[in-house]
Design an enzyme around this catalytic site. Sequence first.
Site, PDB file in Angstrom:
ATOM      1  NE  ARG A 130     -71.209 -43.785 -24.643  1.00 53.07           N
ATOM      2  CZ  ARG A 130     -70.366 -44.540 -23.927  1.00 53.07           C
ATOM      3  NH1 ARG A 130     -70.758 -45.067 -22.788  1.00 53.07           N
ATOM      4  NH2 ARG A 130     -69.128 -44.757 -24.343  1.00 53.07           N
ATOM      5  CB  SER A 141     -68.020 -44.591 -30.749  1.00 49.84           C
ATOM      6  OG  SER A 141     -68.458 -44.202 -29.466  1.00 49.84           O
TER       7      SER A 141
END
Length: 389
Positions: A130, A141
């Site tokens: 991330r 995601s």
Amino acid sequence: MLIGIPKEILPEEKRVAATPETVRKYIDLGFDVAVESSAGEGVLISDEAYEDAGATMVADAERLFAEADVTLKVKQPIFNERLDKHEVNMLRDDSVLITFLHPAAPESHDIVKRLRDKNITAFTMDGIPRISRAQRMDALSSMSTVTGYKSVIMAANLLPTFIPMIGTAIGTIKPAKFLVVGAGVVGLQAIATAKRLGGVVKAIDIRKDACTQADSLGAKVVEFDIPQELAVGKGGYANALEDEWLEIERRLFIPHLEEADVVILSALVPGEVAPILVTEKMVANMKPGSVIMDVSVDQGGNCAITEPGRFIQHLGVNVCGIQNIPGRMAVHASWLYANNIYYYVENLFKNGVGELDLKDEIVESSLVTHRSTIHHQGTLKALRGGLSN
């Protein structure tokens, strides 16, 4: 260098790893692209559309796997019953595989060994860190957004009751109660969807920031007072908790579990086996007719009795272990995933077609096997430090 796009064969999996739009982009990068015939039929993309984009259509899956230098898939390789061969065995030795492998999950260990033994350089799309530079590649995601939404819709279909409060001439029907465990991308989308349907939602997460986001969407947060240096890991993801903290967390939400009509389990630690948060005894104390959607099943599951890939009933409680929920919303899921994996490939070969950049932070984080060695740290941890055979 040839990129191969096989048709997915996991049951109910309709997604595809490339669209005509991304095929054109791969060709612009200098790749050749071959697509298995009917690979896009589940998302309403014809073979002609791929051919118009510049792809070569291949009817024989075995030939596609054998000729591809880089194979792009959506889900992990599985046994092809029609051909009586495992997809890993059909991959060409020394080739590259990019897909969702979930390598730390117990069900994936045999696949990882097979990939290692064939000297496949394998990358997992659930290993992307991330960081801002990786946002366009973050398939986890993207698919989590789909999963959070669809899991609530699937739960609604299983419930024998209404979700919203319904006024009738003979009284008011109370709204369904949701408990969302894990307020990451999946959980937040589940909260938003359950609220839109009129449900009453509670949420629990070990991370304060995630709880704040859940609260902003209208969920009542179940407070868990844990030092944040223990709860939050790199990139804001949840850390793996020690057993004593897991037991505290279980005790904390037992009463909320027992009153819930729907439980969405989405607590994950990136690259590691999902923590068991709901025991068999806890399920036994839930209301008959209630629903558990264990969407962390690809990494082992948060519920002790979840069976990967199956719906089961346990003492009147419906437990869903379906592994490919995004595959049930295949059109948008494929569009998202195809673009995520394109940007991943573009970054992987940024030094030129055929030149893997294995020193890149994103690549290092998602590398599973290379040169007959397992590199993925979560997998090595799950296998207790490595493999001897």
